[in-house]
Design an enzyme around this catalytic site. Structure first.
Site, short mmCIF file in Angstrom:
data_model
loop_
_atom_site.label_atom_id
_atom_site.label_comp_id
_atom_site.label_asym_id
_atom_site.label_seq_id
_atom_site.Cartn_x
_atom_site.Cartn_y
_atom_site.Cartn_z
N CYS A 126 0.86 -1.18 0.00
CA CYS A 126 0.00 0.00 0.00
C CYS A 126 0.90 1.24 0.00
O CYS A 126 1.71 1.41 0.91
CB CYS A 126 -0.91 -0.01 1.22
SG CYS A 126 -2.03 1.40 1.31
N CYS A 133 -3.20 14.71 3.93
CA CYS A 133 -4.39 14.62 3.07
C CYS A 133 -5.29 15.82 3.33
O CYS A 133 -5.42 16.27 4.47
CB CYS A 133 -5.14 13.32 3.33
SG CYS A 133 -6.53 13.03 2.21
N CYS A 140 -10.55 9.14 9.40
CA CYS A 140 -9.22 8.84 8.88
C CYS A 140 -8.12 9.58 9.65
O CYS A 140 -8.28 10.75 10.01
CB CYS A 140 -9.16 9.21 7.40
SG CYS A 140 -7.58 8.88 6.62
#
Length: 368
Positions: A126, A133, A140
């Site tokens: 990953c 972000c 998250c």
């Protein structure tokens, strides 16, 4: 022996802060770009191909390792260039040995998380596409420290080559790649596309597009754009709620790209590429995990070349959500599969003991 000559003094545009030098970083360059870079040294083009093989297929992190080059040439290259490969800042390994999480420094201002997962069907990596972000999803960890910048194609590639080198040493290989780490890939479209195309090149890893899955929170225009690139990568869309009201509450991106538009773009991608689209759905206890929610989700996806990946919430200390009970997950799954005929699975939890959810390790050790 090549007729070597020194390079001119580098300009400020050619500096790299990662190694605190004025040398040009060559990691990420294609053989053609390497040949152009080496031309002031009077090196023939085949030397660029040799160096590319060392950089990407063999994972060399310094010129001294390039043993099919003369010592003189290796010395000249080291005097003029650097290889900005990934450096490990911190690593954690799960007790069962199946998951390894790495905090990798990619430049002076970029440290991101990369997770290697060892399944019985192969090894999966990953990778991250941004430092932090900007999407602000409430469940998250990646967004907790905000967004810093996009990663370059070379910086995304460096994460893969790091894992490739690690697995090579164990006589293993990388089987699949998920572009699902820190950041929103489709907000860094050009660099992510270049990364995937480079990875597929014969001079790099000749990695199959079909072995790559890109995950997006639903950047609708770029889903359509990606569908037209004629590269059969798998698309995963983070939906996480079946209604605009709920999705907007937990995913601010929904205020710009609502559920109906996201699902329509997903359908277009599946119809255009003939690749099954995966809708990711984090199950949040008491929030979006009812059988009624499952009914609404099934109605949205009816008739699509699509499946659902159910993900029980992986706890984040700074977030208020909790994972649903196992019985709730099972009921949600059966509603999709048995009642509505929607292909769905529950993701097996991996790496809980190493905080495998994206952003948690970086948050513990912020790199300036």
């Amino acid at each position: 022996m090549e007729n070597l000559k020194p390079l001119p003094e580098p300009s400020p545009q050619r500096t790299t802060r990662f190694n605190d030098t004025m040398k040009k970083n060559i990691f990420g360059l294609s053989p053609t770009e390497l040949a152009d870079t080496f031309s002031p040294l009077n090196l023939p083009p085949f030397r660029a191909k040799q160096v590319a093989k060392w950089l990407y297929q063999k994972g060399a992190t310094d010129f001294a390792a390039m043993t099919d080059l003369s010592k003189e040439l290796r010395s000249v290259l080291a005097d003029n260039f650097v290889i900005n490969a990934a450096e490990v800042v911190r690593e954690l390994h799960s007790a069962d040995g199946a998951t390894s999480k790495f905090l990798l420094r990619l430049s002076a201002d970029a440290a991101v998380e990369t997770v290697l997962m060892r399944h019985d069907y192969g090894n999966s990596l990953c990778v991250s596409t941004q430092v932090g972000c900007a999407m602000g999803c409430r469940f998250c960890a990646s967004a907790l420290n905000g967004f810093a910048r996009n990663l370059t194609a070379a910086e995304i590639l460096a994460q893969v080559i790091f894992a490739h080198r690690l697995l090579q040493a164990a006589k293993q290989k990388l089987d699949t790649i998920v572009v699902m780490g820190m950041g929103e890939p489709l907000m860094n479209y050009d660099n992510v596309l270049k990364f995937m195309r480079t990875l597929h090149e014969a001079y790099a890893l000749n990695f199959s597009y079909r072995g790559i899955t890109l995950s997006t929170s639903g950047i609708v225009p770029n889903i359509y754009r990606l569908a037209k690139e004629n590269i059969p990568v798998n698309l995963a869309i983070s939906l996480h709620a079946p209604t605009d009201e709920l999705r907007s509450e937990i995913m601010p991106v929904n205020r710009k790209f609502p559920v109906a538009e996201v699902v329509a773009a997903g359908k277009y991608y599946g119809d255009t590429t003939k690749r099954r689209v995966t809708y990711e759905y984090i199950l949040l206890g008491g929030i979006n995990d009812s059988e009624r929610d499952a009914d609404k989700l099934a109605k949205l996806l009816k008739g699509q070349l699509a499946g659902v990946n159910l993900i029980p919430f992986n706890g984040v200390n700074e977030r208020e959500f909790v994972a649903p009970a196992a019985a709730k997950c099972e009921a949600f799954l059966k509603t999709l599969t048995d009642k509505h005929g929607i292909a769905a699975t529950v993701r097996r939890e991996m790496g809980a003991d190493v905080n495998a959810a994206c952003g948690q390790l970086r948050r513990q050790q912020i790199i300036p």
